[in-house]
Design a protein around this motif. Structure first.
Motif, short mmCIF file in Angstrom:
data_model
loop_
_atom_site.label_atom_id
_atom_site.label_comp_id
_atom_site.label_asym_id
_atom_site.label_seq_id
_atom_site.Cartn_x
_atom_site.Cartn_y
_atom_site.Cartn_z
N UNK A 66 0.84 -1.21 0.00
CA UNK A 66 0.00 0.00 0.00
C UNK A 66 0.87 1.26 0.00
N UNK A 67 0.34 2.32 -0.61
CA UNK A 67 1.04 3.59 -0.67
C UNK A 67 0.75 4.41 0.60
N UNK A 68 1.78 4.99 1.19
CA UNK A 68 1.64 5.86 2.34
C UNK A 68 2.12 7.26 1.97
N UNK A 69 1.82 8.24 2.84
CA UNK A 69 2.26 9.61 2.58
C UNK A 69 3.78 9.71 2.57
N UNK A 70 4.42 8.95 3.45
CA UNK A 70 5.88 8.97 3.51
C UNK A 70 6.48 8.41 2.22
N UNK A 71 5.87 7.36 1.67
CA UNK A 71 6.35 6.80 0.41
C UNK A 71 6.16 7.79 -0.74
N UNK A 72 5.01 8.47 -0.76
CA UNK A 72 4.76 9.45 -1.81
C UNK A 72 5.80 10.58 -1.75
N UNK A 73 6.15 11.00 -0.52
CA UNK A 73 7.18 12.03 -0.39
C UNK A 73 8.52 11.52 -0.91
N UNK A 74 8.82 10.25 -0.63
CA UNK A 74 10.06 9.65 -1.14
C UNK A 74 10.05 9.59 -2.65
N UNK A 75 8.91 9.20 -3.23
CA UNK A 75 8.80 9.15 -4.69
C UNK A 75 9.00 10.54 -5.30
N UNK A 76 8.49 11.57 -4.60
CA UNK A 76 8.67 12.93 -5.09
C UNK A 76 10.15 13.30 -5.15
N UNK A 77 10.91 12.98 -4.09
CA UNK A 77 12.34 13.30 -4.09
C UNK A 77 13.09 12.46 -5.12
N UNK A 78 12.62 11.25 -5.37
CA UNK A 78 13.23 10.44 -6.43
C UNK A 78 13.01 11.11 -7.79
N UNK A 79 11.79 11.62 -8.01
CA UNK A 79 11.52 12.32 -9.26
C UNK A 79 12.30 13.61 -9.38
N UNK A 80 12.46 14.32 -8.25
CA UNK A 80 13.18 15.59 -8.25
C UNK A 80 14.65 15.39 -8.59
N UNK A 81 15.28 14.40 -7.99
CA UNK A 81 16.72 14.20 -8.19
C UNK A 81 17.03 13.35 -9.41
N UNK A 82 16.44 12.17 -9.49
CA UNK A 82 16.83 11.23 -10.54
C UNK A 82 16.22 11.49 -11.90
N UNK A 83 15.06 12.18 -11.95
CA UNK A 83 14.40 12.41 -13.23
C UNK A 83 14.52 13.87 -13.64
N UNK A 84 14.03 14.79 -12.81
CA UNK A 84 14.03 16.20 -13.17
C UNK A 84 15.44 16.79 -13.18
N UNK A 85 16.10 16.81 -12.04
CA UNK A 85 17.43 17.42 -11.96
C UNK A 85 18.46 16.67 -12.78
N UNK A 86 18.45 15.36 -12.69
CA UNK A 86 19.44 14.53 -13.37
C UNK A 86 19.41 14.74 -14.88
N UNK A 87 18.23 14.62 -15.48
CA UNK A 87 18.13 14.67 -16.93
C UNK A 87 18.27 16.09 -17.47
N UNK A 88 17.73 17.08 -16.74
CA UNK A 88 17.83 18.45 -17.23
C UNK A 88 19.27 18.96 -17.17
#
Length: 378
Positions: A66-88
């Motif tokens: 199941x998805x929790x708020x803490x997991x969603x926050x972790x997914x956000x930081x994964x997207x921020x670092x590994x997808x958004x910041x990394x690729x740009x």
């Protein structure tokens, strides 16, 4: 796993680096045409998410916790670092340098990951053992190579330097206008030229990817569904790209792509993102992250060859020396991590006194998922 799967994993990891080399060459062509980096990233990330999301949904529908708020926050930081910041940051860095330099910096990702995991307490270094000293020494060698590449270019050893100068002149007015942003101007005021700025952005790209891996390791322990974690990361990456585009992309014409730009985006989204992530994840389960990371240094080789063949990009002395130091540092750190892993498994007699390996693996009763996820993605 059988010997056939092991051979396929080795071939697959070599192909991953070849595919990344091709991505860097195709993307450089698109950047020279003048594609907006943020628009390019948005299309690439969106395409990869469209491919990964349904695959993860159906393949892992029975194993996703199941998805929790803490997991969603972790997914956000994964997207921020590994997808958004990394690729740009990678695209901006590639725009100011060339595929050879872009690939030469990428082997620093596992070393910077080691630094972040030490800071976060995930990794412990025993300086009383050869392996711990090798990790620290290899990290210093790798970082020194990255710094050298920023401040020393040297003469062109292979190829014609005039051809690269002509290619830089051909960058469109749209790309030049984008390069005149406040951040670039501020860095220029520090006395750095475009090439040095490009390498700095590429190093920032590797730091973002390292942060992504450091955050991802504990997340995968709580949420052992690799494809779903990757899909969630891409989802938040798309959201961040949209938000950034609202503030940074002012011309509607920037969203209109040429044929070469479409080709580069399709390749980046399908091959360099979706397919490569799948191959690396599958190979990690068979070979382990230590062996998978050994293939990362092949990326500069493939990129240099492809860019020399298709773009006529020269190979400079600075890239050879700095890249060699980065690769040497990577191998030292990877060797030390492999030795520690062997000791932890009881292969060596001093297993009880060594620190944990650089990249942790979950036990087989958790489905054989690798806690590092896609540990060699750009």
């Amino acid at each position: 796993m059988g010997g056939g799967d092991t051979l396929k994993a080795h071939v697959g990891m070599a192909l991953v680096q070849l595919f990344f080399g091709g991505y860097q060459v195709l993307t450089k062509v698109a950047l020279n045409v003048g594609v907006n980096q943020l628009v390019f990233c948005f299309y690439r990330v969106s395409l990869a998410f469209i491919i990964l999301a349904p695959i993860a949904f159906f393949l892992e529908r029975r194993t996703r916790p199941p998805i929790t708020k803490k997991l969603l926050l972790s997914f956000f930081f994964l997207g921020l670092t590994g997808i958004f910041g990394n690729q740009l940051l990678f695209l901006i860095g590639l725009n100011y340098t060339n595929p050879t330099y872009a690939a030469a910096v990428q082997p620093a990702v596992p070393v910077f990951t080691f630094l972040f995991t030490v800071i976060m307490g995930i990794e412990r270094v025993n300086l009383l053992r050869y392996e711990g000293l090798a990790k620290v020494g290899g990290t210093i060698v790798c970082v020194s190579g990255a710094i050298l590449m920023v401040f020393y270019r040297g003469p062109a050893l292979i190829g014609d330097e005039e051809m690269e100068n002509v290619a830089q002149i051909k960058i469109s007015a749209r790309g030049q206008q984008e390069a005149s942003g406040w951040l670039i101007n501020s860095l220029h005021n520090l006395g750095l030229d475009n090439f040095q700025l490009g390498v700095i952005f590429l190093i920032g790209n590797t730091c973002c990817m390292a942060a992504f891996l450091a955050i991802q390791a504990p997340v995968l322990k709580k949420y052992p569904a690799n494809l779903s974690v990757t899909a969630y990361s891409f989802f938040f990456g798309v959201v961040l790209m949209v938000i950034a585009s609202l503030f940074m992309v002012h011309e509607s014409s920037d969203w209109i792509l040429t044929q070469s730009e479409i080709l580069a985006i399709v390749y980046a989204g399908t091959i360099a993102s979706a397919l490569n992530y799948a191959i690396v994840s599958w190979s990690n389960k068979i070979l382990g992250p230590a062996m998978v990371s050994l293939y990362k240094p092949l990326q500069p080789v493939f990129s240099s060859l492809l860019s020399q063949i298709f773009l006529g990009t020269p190979i400079y002395l600075g890239s050879i020396i700095g890249g060699s130091l980065i690769i040497a540092g990577l191998y030292i750190v990877t060797w030390a991590s492999y030795r520690e892993k062997q000791a932890t498994l009881g292969v060596t007699p001093h297993a009880s006194s060594v620190s944990e390996p650089l990249i942790h693996e979950k036990s087989s009763d958790q489905g054989g998922h690798i806690s590092s996820g896609s540990s060699s993605i750009s």
